[in-house]
Design an enzyme around this catalytic site. Structure first.
Site, PDB file in Angstrom:
ATOM      1  N   HIS A 190      12.770  32.296   8.146  1.00 19.45           N
ATOM      2  CA  HIS A 190      13.522  32.544   9.385  1.00 19.45           C
ATOM      3  C   HIS A 190      12.744  33.473  10.314  1.00 19.45           C
ATOM      4  O   HIS A 190      12.195  34.483   9.890  1.00 19.45           O
ATOM      5  CB  HIS A 190      14.938  33.058   9.119  1.00 19.45           C
ATOM      6  CG  HIS A 190      15.035  34.395   8.458  1.00 19.45           C
ATOM      7  ND1 HIS A 190      15.058  35.568   9.164  1.00 19.45           N
ATOM      8  CD2 HIS A 190      15.128  34.758   7.155  1.00 19.45           C
ATOM      9  CE1 HIS A 190      15.173  36.584   8.324  1.00 19.45           C
ATOM     10  NE2 HIS A 190      15.208  36.123   7.100  1.00 19.45           N
ATOM     11  N   ASP A 211      10.643  40.691   6.568  1.00 19.83           N
ATOM     12  CA  ASP A 211      11.875  39.902   6.634  1.00 19.83           C
ATOM     13  C   ASP A 211      12.071  39.406   8.050  1.00 19.83           C
ATOM     14  O   ASP A 211      12.723  40.059   8.840  1.00 19.83           O
ATOM     15  CB  ASP A 211      13.056  40.759   6.160  1.00 19.83           C
ATOM     16  CG  ASP A 211      14.333  39.963   6.017  1.00 19.83           C
ATOM     17  OD1 ASP A 211      14.267  38.726   6.060  1.00 19.83           O
ATOM     18  OD2 ASP A 211      15.395  40.580   5.870  1.00 19.83           O
ATOM     19  N   GLU A 226      19.060  33.699  10.893  1.00 20.14           N
ATOM     20  CA  GLU A 226      19.582  33.788   9.529  1.00 20.14           C
ATOM     21  C   GLU A 226      20.417  35.049   9.395  1.00 20.14           C
ATOM     22  O   GLU A 226      21.501  35.047   8.829  1.00 20.14           O
ATOM     23  CB  GLU A 226      18.414  33.800   8.517  1.00 20.14           C
ATOM     24  CG  GLU A 226      18.856  33.792   7.053  1.00 20.14           C
ATOM     25  CD  GLU A 226      18.976  35.168   6.443  1.00 20.14           C
ATOM     26  OE1 GLU A 226      19.528  35.300   5.354  1.00 20.14           O
ATOM     27  OE2 GLU A 226      18.534  36.155   7.072  1.00 20.14           O
ATOM     28  N   GLU A 227      19.906  36.163   9.938  1.00 26.42           N
ATOM     29  CA  GLU A 227      20.435  37.480   9.572  1.00 26.42           C
ATOM     30  C   GLU A 227      21.920  37.677   9.845  1.00 26.42           C
ATOM     31  O   GLU A 227      22.634  38.174   8.999  1.00 26.42           O
ATOM     32  CB  GLU A 227      19.630  38.577  10.292  1.00 26.42           C
ATOM     33  CG  GLU A 227      18.170  38.681   9.847  1.00 26.42           C
ATOM     34  CD  GLU A 227      18.016  39.130   8.404  1.00 26.42           C
ATOM     35  OE1 GLU A 227      19.022  39.320   7.712  1.00 26.42           O
ATOM     36  OE2 GLU A 227      16.858  39.293   7.974  1.00 26.42           O
ATOM     37  N   ASP A 279      11.352  33.866   1.824  1.00 26.84           N
ATOM     38  CA  ASP A 279      12.130  34.924   2.480  1.00 26.84           C
ATOM     39  C   ASP A 279      12.327  36.098   1.524  1.00 26.84           C
ATOM     40  O   ASP A 279      13.338  36.787   1.576  1.00 26.84           O
ATOM     41  CB  ASP A 279      13.483  34.370   2.960  1.00 26.84           C
ATOM     42  CG  ASP A 279      14.256  35.395   3.772  1.00 26.84           C
ATOM     43  OD1 ASP A 279      13.629  36.338   4.300  1.00 26.84           O
ATOM     44  OD2 ASP A 279      15.485  35.253   3.875  1.00 26.84           O
ATOM     45  N   HIS A 292      15.497  45.536   6.147  1.00 26.03           N
ATOM     46  CA  HIS A 292      16.465  45.860   7.213  1.00 26.03           C
ATOM     47  C   HIS A 292      16.359  47.302   7.700  1.00 26.03           C
ATOM     48  O   HIS A 292      17.361  47.897   8.089  1.00 26.03           O
ATOM     49  CB  HIS A 292      17.908  45.579   6.749  1.00 26.03           C
ATOM     50  CG  HIS A 292      18.177  44.142   6.415  1.00 26.03           C
ATOM     51  ND1 HIS A 292      19.415  43.693   6.021  1.00 26.03           N
ATOM     52  CD2 HIS A 292      17.377  43.049   6.425  1.00 26.03           C
ATOM     53  CE1 HIS A 292      19.360  42.386   5.804  1.00 26.03           C
ATOM     54  NE2 HIS A 292      18.132  41.980   6.035  1.00 26.03           N
TER      55      HIS A 292
HETATM   56 ZN   LIG Z   1      15.341  37.335   5.419  1.00 28.04          ZN
END
Ligand SMILES: [Zn+2]
Length: 464
Positions: free
Chosen positions: A282, A294, A328-329, A356, A427
């Site tokens: 993603h 990510d 995606e997130e 991922d 994140h």
């Molecule tokens: Zn991810």
């Protein structure tokens, strides 16, 4: 913290690994006869992947140029435009953006502060999809709980309070449910706000954002993650019998859906072009850090794997398709959109691979599919002995490919890597390209290219 980047010896390492691939002696069971035809192309793909730092350089360009890529942001849309142009320049085929509507959540300014028994700021990040507070913020007594059981035990006493979940990290699956459902579970008892010990390995007072999901039947209360050190501090103060008051201010808000696109580039199969192997990832990221691990790295590695096949003139029997899913997130709209757009074609999806989990040193792949397919991908993975990436785990998949895998019962795979750093930076503002080693991502590209190419080229379709 990470080793210095050593670019010179990459070519030498490539030669050693390529030689090991040709030898292929590490497989415990006798290799099937069909595998021999793939030793030469596999060694060329591995050699090409390890010959330079193209993948790392491209992750750096993506993340330095466009920064974070939260759904609805200019950064994401500019990155999509860039990826389409670069894929065309690489000579990928049928390069296109497939339109998807994505949520448009905006963080705005935000602060959290303990105002009693003493005044101290809390290191925080609002959770994605959270509502904001009134402009002046909210101020309320805070109650720290260690679990949903403790939340339920306190029940009605939480009315008008800010609930602080101080749940120690025991792995993503177990801990993330507090981030997803914690706000609504607290709101059910009348809580007015929620703070969460960050879901991730303890770092250096680092907050981790991530999405929450509001239950439709509960009031929506503002919610934020705080650093684990801050959660522990609140816990200690509460344990001493003192009353804690917290002030929380968040400007977060959800805007109308925005237009975005899944980015697709292919090498069209030479014999069965309608049958497809997908390499997915993603392109969106959280709005802190630059989404290098990510999942910018996963996207560049998937794309590079296809680019190398093209560069080396390796056109497999079936189509190989790189899909950089958008969003995606905080919505999974990329994966859902792909499923809906390709529903009629999913029966022709031979394998979907998701990257991922970071692009650290590859160990192999997780795989979900029938026993015959498992035996085949195990044999293919034996070509990766020189990379140390021969492991085939009991299950594989990913969020982006999930909807298509489910709808089409498609065999699915995920690149498995040494994940020791992943949930420290996941994140957070620390998700930047310097955490990635050029040799590691080059090895990921090699593993993806060999697996993707061979499965797309097999004389008999995977699993049949
Ligand atoms: Zn991810």
């Amino acid at each position: 913290m990470l080793r210095d980047r050593i670019r010179g010896p990459l070519a030498a390492a490539a030669a050693v690994v390529a030689a090991a691939v040709v030898g292929g002696a590490q497989s415990p069971s006798p290799a099937p006869g069909w595998l021999d035809a793939y030793r030469e192309p596999a060694s060329r793909l591995v050699g090409a992947a390890l010959a330079d730092t193209a993948a790392w350089t491209r992750v750096a360009e993506l993340t330095d140029t466009f920064g974070h890529r939260l759904a609805g942001s200019k950064g994401l849309e500019d990155a999509i435009t860039w990826a389409l142009a670069e894929m065309r320049q690489d000579g990928l085929e049928n390069v296109r953006g497939e339109k998807v509507l994505v949520p448009h959540w905006v963080r705005g300014r935000e602060t959290a502060e303990m105002v009693a028994p003493a005044r101290h700021s809390l290191v925080m990040l609002g959770l994605g999809n959270s509502v904001g507070t009134p402009p002046a913020g909210i101020e309320a007594e805070a109650v720290v709980v260690r679990s949903f059981d403790e939340l339920d035990a306190r029940g009605a006493a939480l009315k008008g309070k800010i609930v602080v979940y101080n749940v120690p990290w025991t792995g993503y699956g177990e801990t993330v449910r507090y981030r997803s459902a914690g706000a609504s579970r607290a709101a059910a008892y009348g809580a007015v706000g929620m703070l969460l010990r960050s879901v991730g390995q303890p770092g250096l007072r680092t907050p981790h954002t991530g999405a929450l999901t509001y239950a439709p039947d509960q009031p929506r209360i503002p919610a934020a993650a705080i650093a684990s050190e801050d959660a522990d501090r609140l816990q200690r103060i509460q344990n001493r019998g003192e009353t804690i008051v917290v002030r929380l201010m968040m400007e977060a808000r959800m805007l109308p859906d925005a237009e975005s696109a899944n980015v697709i580039g292919e090498i069209v199969g030479r014999e069965r072009p309608e049958e497809v192997v997908v390499l997915g990832c993603h392109l969106d990221s959280w709005d802190v850090g630059t989404g290098a691990t990510d999942d910018g790295g996963g996207c560049i590695a998937s794309w590079e794997a296809v680019r190398l096949m093209k560069k080396l003139g390796l056109r497999p029997r079936r189509t190989v398709r790189a899909v950089l899913f958008t969003n995606e997130e905080n919505g999974l709209r990329g994966g859902l959109g792909y499923r809906d757009a390709h529903l009629a074609e999913l029966a022709n999806h031979v394998l979907m691979i998701e990257t991922d989990g970071g692009v650290f040193r590859p160990l192999g792949f997780g795989f979900s599919g029938n026993d015959q397919a498992r035996a085949t991908v195990k044999a293919v993975a034996s070509l990766l002995a020189g990379l140390g990436a021969t492991r085939i785990g009991p299950s594989g998949g990913g969020a982006d490919i999930g909807p298509s895998v489910q709808a089409g019962k498609v065999p699915s795979m995920s690149l498995d890597v040494d994940a020791s750093l992943y949930f420290t930076i996941h994140h957070t503002p620390a998700d930047t390209v310097d955490k990635i080693e050029p040799t590691d991502i080059a090895r990921c590209v090699a593993a993806l290219a060999v697996m993707g190419y061979v499965v797309a080229d097999l004389p008999t379709r995977l699993g049949q």
